[in-house]
Design an enzyme around this catalytic site. Sequence first.
Site, PDB file in Angstrom:
ATOM      1  N   TRP A   1      -4.026  -0.277   4.207  1.00 53.67           N
ATOM      2  CA  TRP A   1      -3.374   0.675   5.097  1.00 53.67           C
ATOM      3  C   TRP A   1      -2.934  -0.047   6.357  1.00 53.67           C
ATOM      4  O   TRP A   1      -3.655  -0.896   6.899  1.00 53.67           O
ATOM      5  CB  TRP A   1      -4.348   1.801   5.441  1.00 53.67           C
ATOM      6  CG  TRP A   1      -3.735   2.960   6.176  1.00 53.67           C
ATOM      7  CD1 TRP A   1      -3.212   4.091   5.633  1.00 53.67           C
ATOM      8  CD2 TRP A   1      -3.589   3.097   7.595  1.00 53.67           C
ATOM      9  NE1 TRP A   1      -2.754   4.935   6.626  1.00 53.67           N
ATOM     10  CE2 TRP A   1      -2.970   4.346   7.843  1.00 53.67           C
ATOM     11  CE3 TRP A   1      -3.920   2.286   8.684  1.00 53.67           C
ATOM     12  CZ2 TRP A   1      -2.683   4.801   9.131  1.00 53.67           C
ATOM     13  CZ3 TRP A   1      -3.627   2.732   9.964  1.00 53.67           C
ATOM     14  CH2 TRP A   1      -3.019   3.974  10.178  1.00 53.67           C
TER      15      TRP A   1
ATOM     16  N   TRP B   1      -9.695   8.140   0.055  1.00 54.16           N
ATOM     17  CA  TRP B   1      -9.989   7.145   1.081  1.00 54.16           C
ATOM     18  C   TRP B   1     -11.235   6.326   0.779  1.00 54.16           C
ATOM     19  O   TRP B   1     -11.339   5.169   1.190  1.00 54.16           O
ATOM     20  CB  TRP B   1     -10.119   7.841   2.440  1.00 54.16           C
ATOM     21  CG  TRP B   1      -8.821   8.419   2.899  1.00 54.16           C
ATOM     22  CD1 TRP B   1      -8.503   9.737   3.017  1.00 54.16           C
ATOM     23  CD2 TRP B   1      -7.643   7.698   3.281  1.00 54.16           C
ATOM     24  NE1 TRP B   1      -7.207   9.883   3.449  1.00 54.16           N
ATOM     25  CE2 TRP B   1      -6.654   8.650   3.622  1.00 54.16           C
ATOM     26  CE3 TRP B   1      -7.324   6.348   3.365  1.00 54.16           C
ATOM     27  CZ2 TRP B   1      -5.375   8.298   4.039  1.00 54.16           C
ATOM     28  CZ3 TRP B   1      -6.044   5.991   3.787  1.00 54.16           C
ATOM     29  CH2 TRP B   1      -5.093   6.955   4.123  1.00 54.16           C
TER      30      TRP B   1
ATOM     31  N   ASP C   1       1.901  15.975  10.203  1.00 52.72           N
ATOM     32  CA  ASP C   1       2.290  16.321   8.834  1.00 52.72           C
ATOM     33  C   ASP C   1       3.130  17.605   8.754  1.00 52.72           C
ATOM     34  O   ASP C   1       2.757  18.582   8.105  1.00 52.72           O
ATOM     35  CB  ASP C   1       1.054  16.467   7.926  1.00 52.72           C
ATOM     36  CG  ASP C   1       0.121  15.283   8.000  1.00 52.72           C
ATOM     37  OD1 ASP C   1       0.564  14.198   8.413  1.00 52.72           O
ATOM     38  OD2 ASP C   1      -1.070  15.441   7.649  1.00 52.72           O
TER      39      ASP C   1
ATOM     40  N   PHE D   1       4.261   8.799  10.293  1.00 50.97           N
ATOM     41  CA  PHE D   1       3.271   9.487   9.472  1.00 50.97           C
ATOM     42  C   PHE D   1       3.935  10.579   8.624  1.00 50.97           C
ATOM     43  O   PHE D   1       5.126  10.808   8.696  1.00 50.97           O
ATOM     44  CB  PHE D   1       2.165  10.065  10.358  1.00 50.97           C
ATOM     45  CG  PHE D   1       1.065   9.090  10.672  1.00 50.97           C
ATOM     46  CD1 PHE D   1       1.267   7.714  10.641  1.00 50.97           C
ATOM     47  CD2 PHE D   1      -0.196   9.540  11.030  1.00 50.97           C
ATOM     48  CE1 PHE D   1       0.256   6.827  10.922  1.00 50.97           C
ATOM     49  CE2 PHE D   1      -1.229   8.659  11.320  1.00 50.97           C
ATOM     50  CZ  PHE D   1      -1.008   7.295  11.277  1.00 50.97           C
ATOM     51  N   SER D   2       3.115  11.267   7.843  1.00 50.04           N
ATOM     52  CA  SER D   2       3.613  12.162   6.793  1.00 50.04           C
ATOM     53  C   SER D   2       4.471  13.307   7.320  1.00 50.04           C
ATOM     54  O   SER D   2       4.376  13.704   8.481  1.00 50.04           O
ATOM     55  CB  SER D   2       2.438  12.742   6.002  1.00 50.04           C
ATOM     56  OG  SER D   2       1.827  11.753   5.222  1.00 50.04           O
TER      57      SER D   2
ATOM     58  N   TRP E   1       0.828  -1.207   0.000  1.00 45.69           N
ATOM     59  CA  TRP E   1       0.000   0.000   0.000  1.00 45.69           C
ATOM     60  C   TRP E   1       0.861   1.254   0.000  1.00 45.69           C
ATOM     61  O   TRP E   1       1.891   1.306   0.668  1.00 45.69           O
ATOM     62  CB  TRP E   1      -0.872  -0.021   1.257  1.00 45.69           C
ATOM     63  CG  TRP E   1      -1.538   1.286   1.594  1.00 45.69           C
ATOM     64  CD1 TRP E   1      -0.967   2.374   2.197  1.00 45.69           C
ATOM     65  CD2 TRP E   1      -2.901   1.638   1.352  1.00 45.69           C
ATOM     66  NE1 TRP E   1      -1.887   3.390   2.341  1.00 45.69           N
ATOM     67  CE2 TRP E   1      -3.089   2.963   1.842  1.00 45.69           C
ATOM     68  CE3 TRP E   1      -3.990   0.970   0.793  1.00 45.69           C
ATOM     69  CZ2 TRP E   1      -4.317   3.616   1.764  1.00 45.69           C
ATOM     70  CZ3 TRP E   1      -5.200   1.626   0.724  1.00 45.69           C
ATOM     71  CH2 TRP E   1      -5.362   2.935   1.200  1.00 45.69           C
TER      72      TRP E   1
ATOM     73  N   ASN F   1       0.193   5.784   0.232  1.00 44.47           N
ATOM     74  CA  ASN F   1      -0.670   6.956   0.138  1.00 44.47           C
ATOM     75  C   ASN F   1       0.193   8.223   0.094  1.00 44.47           C
ATOM     76  O   ASN F   1       1.041   8.324  -0.790  1.00 44.47           O
ATOM     77  CB  ASN F   1      -1.783   6.976   1.193  1.00 44.47           C
ATOM     78  CG  ASN F   1      -1.366   6.858   2.628  1.00 44.47           C
ATOM     79  OD1 ASN F   1      -1.001   5.775   3.087  1.00 44.47           O
ATOM     80  ND2 ASN F   1      -1.437   7.946   3.365  1.00 44.47           N
ATOM     81  N   ASP F   2       0.028   9.167   0.984  1.00 47.96           N
ATOM     82  CA  ASP F   2       0.558  10.528   0.836  1.00 47.96           C
ATOM     83  C   ASP F   2       2.005  10.617   0.349  1.00 47.96           C
ATOM     84  O   ASP F   2       2.891   9.949   0.896  1.00 47.96           O
ATOM     85  CB  ASP F   2       0.534  11.263   2.180  1.00 47.96           C
ATOM     86  CG  ASP F   2      -0.810  11.226   2.865  1.00 47.96           C
ATOM     87  OD1 ASP F   2      -1.738  10.602   2.344  1.00 47.96           O
ATOM     88  OD2 ASP F   2      -0.913  11.828   3.946  1.00 47.96           O
TER      89      ASP F   2
END
Length: 477
Positions: free
Chosen positions: A52, A292, A153, A87-88, A25, A27-28
């Site tokens: 995720w 999402w 983030d 995380f981002s 997976w 994502n960002d």
Amino acid sequence: MLKKPVKLTDERYRLGYHVSASQGWINDPNGFCYFNGYYHIFFQHHPYSSEWGPMHWGHARSKDLVHWEELPIALTPGDIEDKDGCFSGSAIVKDDVMYLFYTGHHYYGDNDPDHFWQNQNMAYSKDGIHFTKYENNPIIEKEPEDNTHHFRDPKVWLYEDKYYMILGSQGKDGLGRGIIYTSSDLINWDYEGDMSKASSLADEGFMWECPDFFHLDRKEVLLLSPQGMEESGKNYLNLFQTGYFVGQHDYLTNTFHREEFTELDRGHDFYATQTTEVPDGRRIVFGWMAMWESDMPEKVDGWAGALTLPRELRLKDNHLYMSPVKELEKLRTDQGQDHHINKKGEVILAESVSSTEILIEVDLRNTENQEMTFALKDKENESILSLTYSQNNQELILNREDVSDPRFGMIQEAEELSLRVFIDKSSVEIFINEGEVVFTERFYAEEAPNFTIETTKQTEVESTVYKLNHSAITYLS
């Protein structure tokens, strides 16, 4: 027992020139920067399944923004400061060292995914491949007193002689906002407060994710992904949105005087952007090419998610135009096939499009109330995806066969309608009138579709169709 990465089992939807991971997976986009002759892009990544999961930082680099090579995972969660996820965040280069800033995610252990806490951390690298987490992490231990636990983030930039960090957050009033920290050394950070202050409104969401702040054309732009914005007519139709505020920032008072929120991309599959300024001064952006609520049928094949093409941002009349970077012409593998159309009705412009770029110019000077539809259709001429333009109101309507809700855009009145369309195996990105409006979409067809144009009136249409390299990404074996 060591975990094993999920295996890629089928390439039926596998993209050929978009950044993704070899499996699992993503994502960002994170940490976009230029370092030691390479563009680096990182991304949220779960290598152990196509769902995720505990977030790692996947990593790829390129010399030209076109041909990318996957590198080893840059950040792996599990240390005290990032026990349940890296995380981002973002990257900045200082004194020939690349610094990564990211959010450490932590669950309280009660099996409640909404019961968590977050902190901010740093890692660094001298070669752009191997990363060391800062020994005294976290650099920001917890959220400020006027914030909830939504605190993530980090985007870091240098202004004059000071470093600034903006974090996506949620105030105690339950509204999304951007908060600022400052530092002289990238290690010790002071809280400056909410840059949006009282201008944050209830209809701007309950949490602002992935904030990005930059200077463009004598203005400041705050690019972000607010969660919880209510649908408003033909706007804010995705589960969460991505867009921007344009304004002027007073660094002395930490106040951003801004206009209203504007969506950056009108498609179903666009979220969580990140930008950087490249050496020639352009501002380039990546987004996550999904959303999402998307089904992501590729999950059963051992992978999920990809990044958009890199796009240049330009500000004109307080509107962000977003267009493919000029380097993408290197993807073309032929001289292109030119077509001239001067009639009404439907025409197949290109058959079996898979790795294809299409340029279209429509002359609108001699027509009134023209309506035209550009479509991807299967071999039975059934629509998979269509974009309809109405000349009488300048509206664009995008429909997809697999979802019930269309997406909408508006362009200014013009004598010409231009489209630049990039089709990969299961994605399409449509840039209208130099990026005034953009639609980003995933689609899933068992056979490569045809690309058609249908007009209600006789119209002059010029087009060029290019075949593109379907092997622009090199994955780790």
